[in-house]
Scaffold this motif. Structure first.
Motif, PDB file in Angstrom:
ATOM      1  N   ASP A   2      35.220   9.189  -2.034  1.00 24.90           N
ATOM      2  CA  ASP A   2      34.611   9.607  -0.778  1.00 24.90           C
ATOM      3  C   ASP A   2      33.897  10.933  -1.013  1.00 24.90           C
ATOM      4  O   ASP A   2      33.711  11.341  -2.166  1.00 24.90           O
ATOM      5  N   GLU A   3      33.498  11.604   0.050  1.00 29.19           N
ATOM      6  CA  GLU A   3      32.719  12.839  -0.097  1.00 29.19           C
ATOM      7  C   GLU A   3      33.476  13.945  -0.817  1.00 29.19           C
ATOM      8  O   GLU A   3      32.879  14.886  -1.327  1.00 29.19           O
ATOM      9  N   ARG A   4      34.805  13.848  -0.902  1.00 33.38           N
ATOM     10  CA  ARG A   4      35.599  14.856  -1.609  1.00 33.38           C
ATOM     11  C   ARG A   4      35.585  14.656  -3.111  1.00 33.38           C
ATOM     12  O   ARG A   4      35.837  15.569  -3.871  1.00 33.38           O
TER      13      ARG A   4
END
Length: 163
Positions: A2-4
């Motif tokens: 994900d964006e992390r």
């Protein structure tokens, strides 16, 4: 992912056991960082050999395994794989197989989980450019260790291993 970033389980006893391996047999973890174009290998251990789980944790490598188990139906065959930090795929290299890789990125980190403590007296190296192996290294080879530069041909290694 994900964006992390991502999360990856790098070892799972139950998964290893389901693959027919004893998860408790692994005794050492190692990590190499390698510059783009460098080849490490082809390496194996004498005696009872050394099984290992190999994973590219960051970057990418062209990974090669050569089966040198005399009783194996794939004796002297080679297989190659691209391992990368993006996929986190773990490759099992059985005892008695030579292993090596070329870093495709700058740098590439490779993690090893090994089933025997290292003993330099058991190190065996085969020439990475042996015509009998015909390994299609994807990049020009930029650097080799002294040990890898002086490695004998596969035929010489096999002759020395015969009783």
């Amino acid at each position: 992912m994900d964006e992390r970033g991502f999360f990856s389980r790098t070892f799972d006893r139950d998964v290893v056991r389901s693959a027919g391996l004893d998860p408790d047999s692994f005794v050492q973890d190692s990590l190499s960082r390698t510059r783009r174009g460098v080849v490490r290998g082809m390496h194996l251990r004498s005696g009872s050999g050394e099984a290992k789980l190999v994973r590219c944790s960051s970057g990418a490598v062209f990974d090669v395994v050569v089966d040198l188990r005399p009783d194996s139906p794939t004796f002297c065959n080679r297989a190659s794989f691209e391992l990368s930090g993006d996929t986190q795929v773990t490759l099992y290299v059985p005892a008695g197989c030579a292993h090596g890789f070329q870093a495709l990125t700058e740098p590439a980190d490779v993690s090893y989980r090994i089933d025997r403590a290292h003993d330099p007296a058991e190190d065996v190296t085969i020439a990475h450019d042996d015509p009998e192996l015909a390994i299609p290294w994807p990049l020009p080879v930029t650097l080799l260790s002294e040990r890898d530069r002086r490695a004998p041909a596969l035929a010489e290694v096999l002759a020395a291993r015969r009783p």
